[in-house]
Design an enzyme around this catalytic site. Structure first.
Site, PDB file in Angstrom:
ATOM      1  N   LYS A  75       0.840  -1.194   0.000  1.00  0.00           N
ATOM      2  CA  LYS A  75       0.000   0.000   0.000  1.00  0.00           C
ATOM      3  C   LYS A  75       0.878   1.248   0.000  1.00  0.00           C
ATOM      4  CE  LYS A  75      -3.892   1.865   2.763  1.00  0.00           C
ATOM      5  NZ  LYS A  75      -4.708   1.589   3.970  1.00  0.00           N
ATOM      6  N   SER A 106      -9.888  -0.864   7.363  1.00  0.00           N
ATOM      7  CA  SER A 106      -9.226  -0.600   6.077  1.00  0.00           C
ATOM      8  C   SER A 106      -8.519  -1.796   5.470  1.00  0.00           C
ATOM      9  CB  SER A 106      -8.231   0.554   6.222  1.00  0.00           C
ATOM     10  OG  SER A 106      -8.921   1.776   6.317  1.00  0.00           O
ATOM     11  N   SER A 112      -9.558   1.530   3.351  1.00  0.00           N
ATOM     12  CA  SER A 112      -8.730   2.328   2.463  1.00  0.00           C
ATOM     13  C   SER A 112      -7.704   1.526   1.664  1.00  0.00           C
ATOM     14  CB  SER A 112      -8.002   3.401   3.272  1.00  0.00           C
ATOM     15  OG  SER A 112      -7.073   2.825   4.192  1.00  0.00           O
TER      16      SER A 112
END
Length: 534
Positions: free
Chosen positions: A115, A220, A196
């Site tokens: 990420k 997330s 997210s």
């Protein structure tokens, strides 16, 4: 798949026809036998000399080329590592060294996507999806990146995410960032990937890499993993270092695996977990970590007392029906279900969480930028807010930054309001919440649906969570939470969650693995334009 099968099928297309006239599906690259292998299968192929890290890395790059900006345009990968093939070549050289062949472990030569809030000291940027940090490079690796490199993993690239890990606005669209655009759900392209860690979940589902890493403050990891039909694991806070990860909350943040198989989650966690003096919370973990793969047995559910959280069932009858089938599977596997259970203090804890997060965000962003990206044009949260205002046309075309502004307005982590909220959240979620419930009913774990069916992407109104789920309580407490695919509704995946008390990560993984083996629901994406739901 055994090695002989791999040798004969490695080049064969799995499901050459996707059974759809959908243009995006028709243009997507077909699934290879390679994509069916878990990490153990990939290692077996490399050990047998039938696959190399270079070949595997090239295969991943080819899939990204065909799916990320072309074909269905998933926009899951925000940047590729220009040194990935060199890393793969080095891992192959170590494995084949005639004088001293070396295999560092189960991740040797395995590509991993990270990420884009996880710092890498290389030629890639670390931006949290923000244009304010685009083109800038971290001065050193995040601790988990150091561990992954040491384990022999190939750092393939960075994944898109909800900008600033979805803390910028309460009207945001999950998976959208000003740097990367809108990530799309690979099962139904106009549906949200959730967030997210949107890009990591989409990349795992679309077989863009064998392993991906996400981060979670509250939902997330597990929410996008569910929405994309893969496995997501949020470990106990303190099991994995947060150093070098662009933060929201020192109380709740953690990195964790998003993958296709629970066993792969355990292997990836094993590589990342460990103490780090620069993240003191990791010093609270046990002196010797468990082997997270050792307990992954088909019979792990036998005799386990599992609480059923029916309040987590969303108002979606098809999800409720799948959950009943999942409960039947748990009973068939020997689990003892305590049904129903209610988590104490849930509403009270949720009310205090926002106060904690916005105070810690202001403090954490400034500390991260000073330690890892000191050459950035922004040094504080106030600078980020000002930069976004000055570049509003690019940075804020759909939603604003009212949550960042609320954080900037706080008085910091010495403020009485913060200290009171933090103490209340910890007490109510832990000793008087989850721990009390587990002790009273002698529970090994609890289960419930992970969340609701993925909603349509909507840049005007933002995300549409419709209730269900219980992950927030475990996020606030800092306790482990795993989601595993539970089935499909109208072409969209839904997941079942397993969660337990602090440091019971190995148990949670074992229970999820046993369910996965007894009731497998991993589905390859079809890249549909719309769902079959009304």
């Amino acid at each position: 798949m055994n090695r002989r099968s791999f040798a004969t099928a490695a080049g064969a297309v799995i499901g050459a026809s996707l059974g759809s006239s959908n243009a995006a599906a028709a243009s997507a690259p077909g699934y290879k036998a390679l994509d069916k292998l878990d990490v153990a299968g990939l290692q077996a192929a490399m050990t047998a000399g039938k696959l190399s890290a270079m070949e595997l890395t090239r295969h991943c790059l080819k899939r990204i080329d065909g799916l990320n900006q072309r074909g269905p345009k998933l926009r899951a990968v925000i940047e590729l590592n220009p040194d990935a093939l060199a890393q793969a070549r080095a891992m192959d050289a170590e494995r084949r060294d005639k004088k001293a062949p070396r295999v560092r472990g189960p991740l040797h030569g395995i590509p991993v996507l990270l990420k884009d809030n996880i710092a890498t000291a290389d030629r890639m940027s670390t931006t949290a999806g923000s244009l304010a940090l685009a083109g800038l490079h971290a001065q050193r690796d995040a601790h988990i990146v150091e561990r992954l490199r040491a384990a022999g993993a190939v750092i393939l690239g960075k994944t898109n995410l909800s900008e600033w890990a979805n803390i910028r606005s309460n009207r945001s669209s999950s998976g959208w960032s000003s740097r990367g655009g809108q990530t799309r759900n690979p099962h139904v392209l106009n549906r949200s990937p959730s967030g997210s860690s949107s890009g990591s979940a989409v990349a795992a589902a679309a077989h863009l890499a064998p392993l991906t890493v996400g981060t979670e403050t509250d939902g997330s990891i597990c929410s996008p993993a569910q929405a994309c039909g893969v496995v997501g694991f949020k470990p106990t806070v303190g099991l994995v270092s947060r150093s070098g990860i662009i933060p929201i909350s020192a109380s709740q943040d953690t990195a964790g695996p998003i993958v296709r198989h629970v066993r792969d989650a355990a292997l990836l966690l094993q590589a990342m977990a460990g103490t780090d003096p620069t993240d003191p919370v990791t010093l609270t973990q046990a002196a010797t970590l468990p082997d997270f793969t050792a307990g992954l047995q088909r019979e792990s559910l036998q005799g386990k007392r599992i609480g059923v959280i029916r309040a987590a069932v969303p108002n979606q009858p098809a999800v409720a029906a799948l959950f009943e089938k999942a409960l039947a599977t748990l009973r068939e596997q020997g689990a003892v279900l305590i049904d129903p259970m209610v988590i104490p203090n849930y509403a009270e804890v949720r009310r205090g969480e926002f106060t904690v997060l916005i105070h810690e965000l202001k403090d954490g962003v400034a500390k991260y930028l000073a330690a890892y990206q000191s050459d950035a044009p922004v040094k504080t949260l106030a600078d980020v807010i000002a930069w976004n205002k000055a570049h509003a046309e690019q940075a804020m075309p759909f939603f604003a930054q009212e949550t960042l502004e609320a954080a900037e307005a706080t008085q910091g982590i010495e403020a009485p309001a913060y200290l009171e909220a933090l103490a209340n959240c910890r007490r109510l979620s832990r000793a008087e919440g989850i721990d009390a419930m587990f002790a009273e009913h002698k529970l090994d774990a609890i289960v419930g649906p992970t969340g609701n069916i993925a909603w349509p992407i909507d840049h005007l109104l933002g995300d549409r969570f419709t209730g269900g789920g219980f992950g927030s309580m475990f996020a606030i407490a800092g306790y482990p939470h795993l989601t595993v695919p539970m089935g499909m509704v109208g072409g969209l995946p839904v997941g079942i969650s397993f969660a337990a008390q602090a440091w019971q990560d190995a148990r949670v993984l074992a229970l999820g693995h046993a369910f996965e083996q007894a009731s497998p629901h991993l589905q390859a994406p079809r890249y549909l334009q719309e769902t079959g739901l009304n």
